[in-house]
Design a protein around this motif. Structure first.
Motif, PDB file in Angstrom:
ATOM      1  N   ARG A  61       0.852  -1.197   0.000  1.00 21.41           N
ATOM      2  CA  ARG A  61       0.000   0.000   0.000  1.00 21.41           C
ATOM      3  C   ARG A  61       0.886   1.246   0.000  1.00 21.41           C
ATOM      4  NH1 ARG A  61      -4.574   1.734   4.403  1.00 21.41           N
ATOM      5  NH2 ARG A  61      -5.110   3.679   3.348  1.00 21.41           N
ATOM      6  N   ARG A  62       0.422   2.297  -0.641  1.00 17.24           N
ATOM      7  CA  ARG A  62       1.182   3.539  -0.696  1.00 17.24           C
ATOM      8  C   ARG A  62       1.151   4.230   0.662  1.00 17.24           C
ATOM      9  NH1 ARG A  62       3.596   3.684  -4.481  1.00 17.24           N
ATOM     10  NH2 ARG A  62       4.187   5.131  -6.019  1.00 17.24           N
ATOM     11  N   ALA A  63       2.325   4.575   1.176  1.00 15.22           N
ATOM     12  CA  ALA A  63       2.434   5.244   2.471  1.00 15.22           C
ATOM     13  C   ALA A  63       1.796   6.633   2.414  1.00 15.22           C
ATOM     14  CB  ALA A  63       3.889   5.340   2.894  1.00 15.22           C
ATOM     15  N   SER A  64       1.798   7.257   1.246  1.00 18.65           N
ATOM     16  CA  SER A  64       1.219   8.596   1.114  1.00 18.65           C
ATOM     17  C   SER A  64      -0.288   8.601   1.383  1.00 18.65           C
ATOM     18  CB  SER A  64       1.509   9.176  -0.267  1.00 18.65           C
ATOM     19  OG  SER A  64       1.003   8.320  -1.274  1.00 18.65           O
ATOM     20  N   GLY A  65      -0.936   7.450   1.280  1.00 21.52           N
ATOM     21  CA  GLY A  65      -2.350   7.359   1.592  1.00 21.52           C
ATOM     22  C   GLY A  65      -2.631   7.260   3.084  1.00 21.52           C
ATOM     23  N   ILE A  66      -1.586   7.085   3.882  1.00 17.75           N
ATOM     24  CA  ILE A  66      -1.727   6.918   5.326  1.00 17.75           C
ATOM     25  C   ILE A  66      -1.125   8.097   6.081  1.00 17.75           C
ATOM     26  CG2 ILE A  66      -1.115   5.441   7.290  1.00 17.75           C
ATOM     27  CD1 ILE A  66      -0.799   3.163   5.155  1.00 17.75           C
ATOM     28  N   LEU A  67       0.025   8.570   5.611  1.00 19.16           N
ATOM     29  CA  LEU A  67       0.776   9.609   6.315  1.00 19.16           C
ATOM     30  C   LEU A  67       0.456  10.984   5.737  1.00 19.16           C
ATOM     31  CD1 LEU A  67       4.210   7.763   6.374  1.00 19.16           C
ATOM     32  CD2 LEU A  67       2.478   7.838   8.190  1.00 19.16           C
ATOM     33  N   SER A  68       0.457  11.982   6.601  1.00 17.14           N
ATOM     34  CA  SER A  68       0.238  13.365   6.177  1.00 17.14           C
ATOM     35  C   SER A  68       1.569  14.003   5.839  1.00 17.14           C
ATOM     36  CB  SER A  68      -0.415  14.174   7.308  1.00 17.14           C
ATOM     37  OG  SER A  68      -1.679  13.660   7.609  1.00 17.14           O
ATOM     38  N   THR A  69       1.619  14.671   4.705  1.00 19.57           N
ATOM     39  CA  THR A  69       2.855  15.353   4.317  1.00 19.57           C
ATOM     40  C   THR A  69       3.091  16.547   5.237  1.00 19.57           C
ATOM     41  OG1 THR A  69       1.688  16.663   2.679  1.00 19.57           O
ATOM     42  CG2 THR A  69       2.719  14.626   1.908  1.00 19.57           C
ATOM     43  N   LYS A  70       4.336  17.007   5.252  1.00 20.26           N
ATOM     44  CA  LYS A  70       4.763  18.141   6.078  1.00 20.26           C
ATOM     45  C   LYS A  70       4.518  17.875   7.559  1.00 20.26           C
ATOM     46  CE  LYS A  70       3.832  21.339   2.339  1.00 20.26           C
ATOM     47  NZ  LYS A  70       3.030  22.460   1.884  1.00 20.26           N
ATOM     48  N   GLY A 144      -6.550  17.572   7.796  1.00 16.76           N
ATOM     49  CA  GLY A 144      -7.511  17.315   6.731  1.00 16.76           C
ATOM     50  C   GLY A 144      -8.647  18.321   6.685  1.00 16.76           C
ATOM     51  N   THR A 145      -8.879  19.076   7.797  1.00 13.75           N
ATOM     52  CA  THR A 145      -9.978  20.016   7.814  1.00 13.75           C
ATOM     53  C   THR A 145      -9.549  21.430   7.474  1.00 13.75           C
ATOM     54  OG1 THR A 145      -9.648  20.372  10.179  1.00 13.75           O
ATOM     55  CG2 THR A 145     -11.263  18.685   9.527  1.00 13.75           C
ATOM     56  N   SER A 146      -8.251  21.689   7.399  1.00 14.92           N
ATOM     57  CA  SER A 146      -7.784  23.042   7.134  1.00 14.92           C
ATOM     58  C   SER A 146      -7.702  23.294   5.638  1.00 14.92           C
ATOM     59  CB  SER A 146      -6.415  23.268   7.780  1.00 14.92           C
ATOM     60  OG  SER A 146      -5.453  22.461   7.147  1.00 14.92           O
ATOM     61  N   LYS A 147      -7.734  24.580   5.276  1.00 14.09           N
ATOM     62  CA  LYS A 147      -7.521  24.940   3.878  1.00 14.09           C
ATOM     63  C   LYS A 147      -6.127  24.538   3.485  1.00 14.09           C
ATOM     64  CE  LYS A 147     -10.472  28.796   2.843  1.00 14.09           C
ATOM     65  NZ  LYS A 147     -10.508  30.210   2.535  1.00 14.09           N
ATOM     66  N   GLY A 148      -5.964  23.992   2.339  1.00 12.22           N
ATOM     67  CA  GLY A 148      -4.643  23.600   1.875  1.00 12.22           C
ATOM     68  C   GLY A 148      -4.174  22.290   2.469  1.00 12.22           C
ATOM     69  N   GLY A 149      -5.047  21.579   3.171  1.00  8.79           N
ATOM     70  CA  GLY A 149      -4.688  20.283   3.748  1.00  8.79           C
ATOM     71  C   GLY A 149      -4.537  19.241   2.662  1.00  8.79           C
ATOM     72  N   LYS A 150      -4.393  18.013   3.057  1.00  6.85           N
ATOM     73  CA  LYS A 150      -4.108  16.931   2.123  1.00  6.85           C
ATOM     74  C   LYS A 150      -5.174  16.803   1.039  1.00  6.85           C
ATOM     75  CE  LYS A 150      -2.559  12.236   2.077  1.00  6.85           C
ATOM     76  NZ  LYS A 150      -2.108  11.132   2.830  1.00  6.85           N
ATOM     77  N   GLY A 151      -6.433  17.071   1.392  1.00  4.83           N
ATOM     78  CA  GLY A 151      -7.490  16.870   0.419  1.00  4.83           C
ATOM     79  C   GLY A 151      -7.823  18.096  -0.414  1.00  4.83           C
ATOM     80  N   ALA A 152      -7.160  19.221  -0.151  1.00  7.61           N
ATOM     81  CA  ALA A 152      -7.471  20.455  -0.876  1.00  7.61           C
ATOM     82  C   ALA A 152      -7.156  20.294  -2.363  1.00  7.61           C
ATOM     83  CB  ALA A 152      -6.685  21.618  -0.283  1.00  7.61           C
ATOM     84  N   GLY A 153      -8.031  20.811  -3.193  1.00  8.54           N
ATOM     85  CA  GLY A 153      -7.800  20.806  -4.619  1.00  8.54           C
ATOM     86  C   GLY A 153      -8.030  19.451  -5.277  1.00  8.54           C
ATOM     87  N   ARG A 154      -8.669  18.537  -4.593  1.00  8.10           N
ATOM     88  CA  ARG A 154      -8.883  17.209  -5.159  1.00  8.10           C
ATOM     89  C   ARG A 154     -10.365  16.902  -5.290  1.00  8.10           C
ATOM     90  NH1 ARG A 154      -4.286  13.310  -4.141  1.00  8.10           N
ATOM     91  NH2 ARG A 154      -2.639  14.590  -3.348  1.00  8.10           N
ATOM     92  N   ALA A 155     -11.174  17.906  -5.394  1.00  8.05           N
ATOM     93  CA  ALA A 155     -12.604  17.689  -5.469  1.00  8.05           C
ATOM     94  C   ALA A 155     -12.947  16.783  -6.636  1.00  8.05           C
ATOM     95  CB  ALA A 155     -13.342  19.029  -5.624  1.00  8.05           C
ATOM     96  N   GLY A 156     -13.746  15.768  -6.355  1.00  7.48           N
ATOM     97  CA  GLY A 156     -14.171  14.861  -7.391  1.00  7.48           C
ATOM     98  C   GLY A 156     -13.191  13.740  -7.685  1.00  7.48           C
ATOM     99  N   LYS A 157     -12.020  13.795  -7.111  1.00  7.79           N
ATOM    100  CA  LYS A 157     -11.029  12.739  -7.355  1.00  7.79           C
ATOM    101  C   LYS A 157     -11.004  11.791  -6.175  1.00  7.79           C
ATOM    102  CE  LYS A 157      -7.932  15.520 -10.144  1.00  7.79           C
ATOM    103  NZ  LYS A 157      -6.582  16.042 -10.282  1.00  7.79           N
ATOM    104  N   THR A 158     -10.839  10.528  -6.459  1.00  8.05           N
ATOM    105  CA  THR A 158     -10.722   9.542  -5.389  1.00  8.05           C
ATOM    106  C   THR A 158      -9.384   8.848  -5.514  1.00  8.05           C
ATOM    107  OG1 THR A 158     -11.779   7.853  -6.728  1.00  8.05           O
ATOM    108  CG2 THR A 158     -13.200   9.126  -5.254  1.00  8.05           C
ATOM    109  N   ARG A 159      -8.947   8.325  -4.406  1.00  6.73           N
ATOM    110  CA  ARG A 159      -7.657   7.608  -4.395  1.00  6.73           C
ATOM    111  C   ARG A 159      -7.891   6.153  -4.550  1.00  6.73           C
ATOM    112  NH1 ARG A 159      -2.810   9.802  -1.156  1.00  6.73           N
ATOM    113  NH2 ARG A 159      -2.433  11.339  -2.673  1.00  6.73           N
TER     114      ARG A 159
END
Length: 159
Positions: A61-70, A144-159
């Protein structure tokens, strides 16, 4: 693509790219931290002391799907006794018990929850925050709830 920071030793730290398989990331961290014992496993905990439980996920499994960057993570040594029982978690940062008693308390709670054994010096530990009981990192939840968090800019995309 983002990076994570791995803290180890007295004041050492290095960056790692989590955009790889969990097995590769853990092997890289183990080598970089000079942990040579093949019987010893590693996991990561965030700065709050919440284990990421990387050993429980599929190694491909990709670690990037589990760990938060920065985010800064502390490697945790996972050892077993000769009969296979899990030993208490040991951070690869010396004196964490003095530097952050809360970090160690949270590790101890997770150890107790997983093994049913209490760790000497901590007594029977009560609980963790709601996020921890659900297996979520409190750092990841905030991010994940802040602006610019991991999910920002990914609307409509799924992993």
């Amino acid at each position: 693509m983002g990076f994570i920071v791995i803290r180890f030793g007295g004041s050492g730290a290095f960056v790692a790219n989590p955009d790889c398989m969990v097995a590769n990331l853990l092997a890289y961290i183990k080598r970089t931290c000079n942990e040579t014992d093949p019987k010893v496993g590693l996991d990561l905990a965030d700065e709050d002391g919440m284990l990421m439980n990387l050993c429980d996920v599929h190694p491909k499994r990709r670690a990037s799907g589990i760990l938060s960057t920065k985010t800064m993570y502390i490697p945790i040594k996972l050892e077993r006794t000769e009969d296979g029982a899990l030993k208490p978690y040991v951070p690869l940062v010396p004196d964490m018990d003095k530097e952050s008693p809360e970090f160690m308390r949270r590790l101890a709670v997770q150890y107790e929850r997983r093994t049913g054994k209490s760790i000497r010096g901590y007594g029977r530990l009560k609980s963790l925050p709601e996020d921890a009981q659900m297996g979520k990192s409190t750092t990841s939840s905030k991010r994940g709830t802040s602006k610019g968090g991991k999910g920002a800019g990914r609307a409509g995309k799924t992993r």
